[in-house]
Scaffold this active site. Sequence first.
Site, PDB file in Angstrom:
ATOM      1  N   ASP A  71     -39.316  23.856-120.760  1.00  0.00           N
ATOM      2  CA  ASP A  71     -39.428  24.318-122.204  1.00  0.00           C
ATOM      3  C   ASP A  71     -38.145  24.546-122.708  1.00  0.00           C
ATOM      4  O   ASP A  71     -37.173  25.045-121.958  1.00  0.00           O
ATOM      5  CB  ASP A  71     -40.068  25.825-121.872  1.00  0.00           C
ATOM      6  N   GLY A 117     -41.302  35.709-129.221  1.00  0.00           N
ATOM      7  CA  GLY A 117     -40.737  37.067-128.941  1.00  0.00           C
ATOM      8  C   GLY A 117     -42.179  37.839-129.566  1.00  0.00           C
ATOM      9  O   GLY A 117     -43.115  37.414-130.327  1.00  0.00           O
ATOM     10  N   GLY A 176     -44.301  30.301-129.886  1.00  0.00           N
ATOM     11  CA  GLY A 176     -44.202  31.419-130.360  1.00  0.00           C
ATOM     12  C   GLY A 176     -45.762  31.978-130.723  1.00  0.00           C
ATOM     13  O   GLY A 176     -45.697  32.652-131.707  1.00  0.00           O
ATOM     14  N   SER A 186     -38.684  28.276-118.937  1.00  0.00           N
ATOM     15  CA  SER A 186     -37.765  28.503-120.046  1.00  0.00           C
ATOM     16  C   SER A 186     -36.618  28.278-119.345  1.00  0.00           C
ATOM     17  O   SER A 186     -35.982  28.460-118.199  1.00  0.00           O
ATOM     18  CB  SER A 186     -37.932  29.665-120.868  1.00  0.00           C
ATOM     19  N   ASP A 213     -35.033  19.678-126.822  1.00  0.00           N
ATOM     20  CA  ASP A 213     -35.017  20.690-127.891  1.00  0.00           C
ATOM     21  C   ASP A 213     -33.912  20.146-128.755  1.00  0.00           C
ATOM     22  O   ASP A 213     -32.645  20.925-128.688  1.00  0.00           O
ATOM     23  CB  ASP A 213     -34.980  22.003-127.730  1.00  0.00           C
ATOM     24  N   GLU A 258     -38.787  18.647-130.818  1.00  0.00           N
ATOM     25  CA  GLU A 258     -39.044  19.778-131.746  1.00  0.00           C
ATOM     26  C   GLU A 258     -37.921  19.355-133.017  1.00  0.00           C
ATOM     27  O   GLU A 258     -36.981  18.849-133.028  1.00  0.00           O
ATOM     28  CB  GLU A 258     -38.188  20.943-131.208  1.00  0.00           C
TER      29      GLU A 258
HETATM   30  P1  13P Z   1     -43.891  33.540-127.073  1.00  0.00           P
HETATM   31  O1  13P Z   1     -42.944  34.116-126.287  1.00  0.00           O
HETATM   32  O2  13P Z   1     -43.796  34.008-128.591  1.00  0.00           O
HETATM   33  O3  13P Z   1     -45.354  33.392-126.806  1.00  0.00           O
HETATM   34  O4  13P Z   1     -43.500  32.196-127.484  1.00  0.00           O
HETATM   35  C1  13P Z   1     -43.604  31.146-126.259  1.00  0.00           C
HETATM   36  C2  13P Z   1     -42.872  29.858-126.452  1.00  0.00           C
HETATM   37  O5  13P Z   1     -42.961  29.277-127.573  1.00  0.00           O
HETATM   38  C3  13P Z   1     -42.149  29.060-125.672  1.00  0.00           C
HETATM   39  O6  13P Z   1     -41.460  28.130-125.675  1.00  0.00           O
HETATM   40  O1  G3H Z   2     -38.704  29.896-125.211  1.00  0.00           O
HETATM   41  C1  G3H Z   2     -39.475  30.869-125.259  1.00  0.00           C
HETATM   42  C2  G3H Z   2     -39.317  31.637-124.065  1.00  0.00           C
HETATM   43  O2  G3H Z   2     -40.219  32.647-124.382  1.00  0.00           O
HETATM   44  C3  G3H Z   2     -38.041  32.252-124.100  1.00  0.00           C
HETATM   45  O3  G3H Z   2     -37.774  32.675-122.725  1.00  0.00           O
HETATM   46  O4  G3H Z   2     -35.917  34.561-122.487  1.00  0.00           O
HETATM   47  O5  G3H Z   2     -37.112  33.064-120.364  1.00  0.00           O
HETATM   48  O6  G3H Z   2     -35.580  32.110-121.806  1.00  0.00           O
HETATM   49  P1  G3H Z   2     -36.473  33.226-121.663  1.00  0.00           P
HETATM   50 ZN    ZN Z   3     -40.913  27.939-127.681  1.00  0.00          ZN
END
Ligand code: 13P
Ligand code: G3H
Ligand code: ZN
Length: 284
Positions: free
Chosen positions: A82, A181, A209, A50, A104, A134
């Site tokens: 990501d 989250g 998510g 991420s 994204d 996305e």
């Molecule tokens: P979660 O943290 O809700 O599992 O989401 C992960 C996600 O979608 C990363 O792109």
């Molecule tokens: O995109 C979804 C991730 O769960 C966000 O993670 O806080 O490491 O950027 P991050």
């Molecule tokens: Zn995501």
Amino acid sequence: MGLVPMKDLVLKAQKGRYAVGAFNCNNMEIVQAIVAAAEAENAPVIIQASQGAIKYAGIEYIAALTKLAASSVKIPVALHLDHGTSFEQCIQCIGNGFTSVMIDGSKLPLGENIALTKRVIEIARILGVSVEGELGKIGGTEDDVSVSEKEALFTDPQDAERFCRETDVDALAVAIGTAHGQYKGIPKLDFERLKEIVQRVSTPIVLHGSSGVPDDAVREAVSFGVAKVNIDTNIREAFTDAARKVVIENPKEIDPRKMLGPAREAAMQVIREKIRVFGSNGKA
Ligand code: 13P
Ligand code: G3H
Ligand code: ZN
């Protein structure tokens, strides 16, 4: 095995009606947990970084750790960016050996999102790197957003058809009621919308998510055509809970390995469970 493109994994999953787990990593222990879990389940797997992970560990470290982890196992492993924020970041990741990137553009108007995604695909294709786009807004878990407001942010199936036709993207992230989250309640997925999207596009669908979404709802989404499921929060919870337990039970402990070892083990267990829910166990 070296890193493989994400596209090959999700196309096979789409045909086989299972989903590949895409697990977020932030450090060595989580990379090891993801690969160990996938190996134990004989599952293909996607390791993803991420924006937060990149800020914390850096693209080069994540790429090096992941390449080493992938080369030590026989299962196929893809390394994915990501929620890539720009064309430049996608190119930087590709340059460091990522085999997949997400661009994204979901905050942009449709035409601009299409143009940006196409720009990334043009370069990625030449290098055999996969691209996820996305459409719709997945967002966080704000409770003060009303249901009608949330639905306005969901992926429009007609837009999805145009987006996939014009970009030829390898995977499409959709907004159908999940959020990143921890959830405050139980998320309710819009399966009718998902079915309509799948009828209109042949592109493998990505569910973001997914932590905190009931297992049965994830299974149902997979049965309708979701081929990549993203999990971050549930890994963080397992990892941190295990490390916290050590610290609480042994307040004088100073050896980080005594905290991070059990944290890695707990993360591995939760990833193994997810892989079984997605049905990718035994599919390597
Ligand atoms: P979660 O943290 O809700 O599992 O989401 C992960 C996600 O979608 C990363 O792109
Ligand atoms: O995109 C979804 C991730 O769960 C966000 O993670 O806080 O490491 O950027 P991050
Ligand atoms: Zn995501």
